[in-house]
Design an enzyme around this catalytic site. Structure first.
Site, mmCIF file in Angstrom:
data_model
loop_
_atom_site.group_PDB
_atom_site.id
_atom_site.type_symbol
_atom_site.label_atom_id
_atom_site.label_comp_id
_atom_site.label_asym_id
_atom_site.label_seq_id
_atom_site.Cartn_x
_atom_site.Cartn_y
_atom_site.Cartn_z
ATOM 1 N N LYS A 1 44.348 43.076 45.036
ATOM 2 C CA LYS A 1 44.212 43.467 43.631
ATOM 3 C C LYS A 1 44.311 44.987 43.498
ATOM 4 O O LYS A 1 44.963 45.503 42.588
ATOM 5 C CB LYS A 1 42.880 42.946 43.065
ATOM 6 C CG LYS A 1 42.947 41.445 42.797
ATOM 7 C CD LYS A 1 41.593 40.773 42.683
ATOM 8 C CE LYS A 1 41.776 39.264 42.684
ATOM 9 N NZ LYS A 1 40.540 38.496 42.792
ATOM 10 N N GLN B 1 34.245 39.033 42.179
ATOM 11 C CA GLN B 1 34.901 38.148 43.142
ATOM 12 C C GLN B 1 33.957 37.005 43.541
ATOM 13 O O GLN B 1 32.827 37.240 43.947
ATOM 14 C CB GLN B 1 35.280 38.988 44.377
ATOM 15 C CG GLN B 1 36.153 38.281 45.374
ATOM 16 C CD GLN B 1 37.556 38.003 44.847
ATOM 17 O OE1 GLN B 1 38.184 38.842 44.213
ATOM 18 N NE2 GLN B 1 38.041 36.800 45.094
ATOM 19 N N ASP C 1 39.081 37.525 34.105
ATOM 20 C CA ASP C 1 39.191 36.294 34.915
ATOM 21 C C ASP C 1 39.206 35.051 34.018
ATOM 22 O O ASP C 1 39.621 33.979 34.438
ATOM 23 C CB ASP C 1 37.985 36.201 35.869
ATOM 24 C CG ASP C 1 38.403 36.232 37.327
ATOM 25 O OD1 ASP C 1 39.616 36.141 37.594
ATOM 26 O OD2 ASP C 1 37.510 36.344 38.191
#
Ligand code: NDP
Length: 283
Positions: free
Chosen positions: A53, A97, A120
């Protein structure tokens, strides 16, 4: 007959290149899109994703921050960091994450992320918008799946669509997106009776289970679009949930693993981050 390969790597590269251009234009207007990635502990797979990322942010000219916290971080400390990022004007997207260590309640952390920065797409507000058919952040992997289906030129409307897997991260949002496009959607899971018969009805088959080779060629309708979300490590090799060699003989279009859905997920995260920056500019 052998299926047409859906080249997720190339499609994702095109999306990234379009985004890089968009980011240059936004920056010329004085706004730098920013993404904060938070990781707790040192799970090797998560580290790989976090580094990827970071690299893609650099490629696109997106500002990025990595917050790498020790596994001993408490839930309160993590919630405090999320709140700090929520109010940081240089950060437009926040990604925590997953998975988080067992002593931290993932849902509580996701709930703390401002829905405006929920790139997300896992916040209840984002998922609720998806159910309601309202604009909002769409989870990245399902969004990538839809782009791959679109790339084939096969219309979703009126098609029999079967999604295998009902996770909140992949299966459920994918089913909702297919429904939004007027597909006739069946969602299968571990309690489904006669999975093979259900799959054989699918004009569009999306598989997100995490079982190597679960779907074989004889479970696929001739000519179907097959999107394999699965990522499984078998004897040091990455394989999907679809038995590629038998499936490609029957399907019309198929994604490889790796090089199918995987690269799309990060591209769609970047897309969401740019959208977040544009939305917050208007606020
Ligand atoms: P989950 O483990 O959260 O969900 C798996 C789903 O598969 C569940 O709904 C489960 O059913 C169902 N399932 C399990 N066994 C069977 C079976 N034998 N027959 C039918 N359904 C079954 O996984 P995720 O959705 O998070 O991930 C799925 C796969 O996709 C994994 O391989 C993961 O690594 C990969 N992935 C890939 C991404 C990418 O970027 N390419 C991103 C995210 C995930 P039930 O609900 O009944 O338990």
């Amino acid at each position: 007959m052998s299926a047409v390969l859906i080249d997720g790597k190339a499609i994702a590269a095109q999306i990234r290149s379009d985004l890089a251009k968009q980011v240059r234009e936004i920056k010329a207007g004085g706004l730098v899109p920013g993404l904060a990635v938070v990781m707790v502990g040192d799970d090797p797979a998560s580290s790989v994703y976090v580094n990827m990322k970071k690299r893609v942010c650099e490629e696109l000219g997106i500002y990025s921050e990595q917050h790498l916290l020790p596994a001993s971080t408490t839930q309160d400390e993590l919630l405090g960091l999320v709140r700090q990022l929520n109010s940081d004007p240089s950060i437009h997207g926040i990604l925590v994450q997953l998975p988080l260590p067992g002593h931290i309640d993932e849902q509580a952390v996701i709930a703390e992320i401002s829905p405006r920065k929920d790139v997300d797409g896992f916040h209840a507000v984002s998922l609720g918008s998806l159910v309601a058919g309202q604009p909002g952040f769409v989870p990245c992997t399902p969004a990538g799946v839809m782009r791959l289906i679109k790339s084939t030129g096969v219309e979703v409307q009126g098609k029999e669509c079967v999604v295998v897997g009902r996770s909140i991260i992949v299966g459920k949002p994918t089913a909702l997106l297919l429904l939004q496009e007027s597909g006739t959607v069946t969602v299968c899971h571990s309690k489904t009776v006669d999975l093979a018969a259900k799959c054989r009805q699918a004009d569009i088959l999306v598989v997100a289970v995490g079982r190597p080779g679960l779907i074989k060629g004889d479970m696929i309708k001739p000519g179907a679009v097959v999107i394999d979300v699965g990522i499984n490590r078998v004897e040091g090799r990455l394989v999907g949930d679809v038995e590629f060699e038998t499936a490609r003989e029957v399907a019309g279009y198929i994604t490889p693993v790796p090089g199918g859905v995987g690269p799309m997920t990060i591209a769609m995260l970047m897309h969401n981050t740019v959208q977040a920056a544009l939305m917050q500019r208007q606020d």
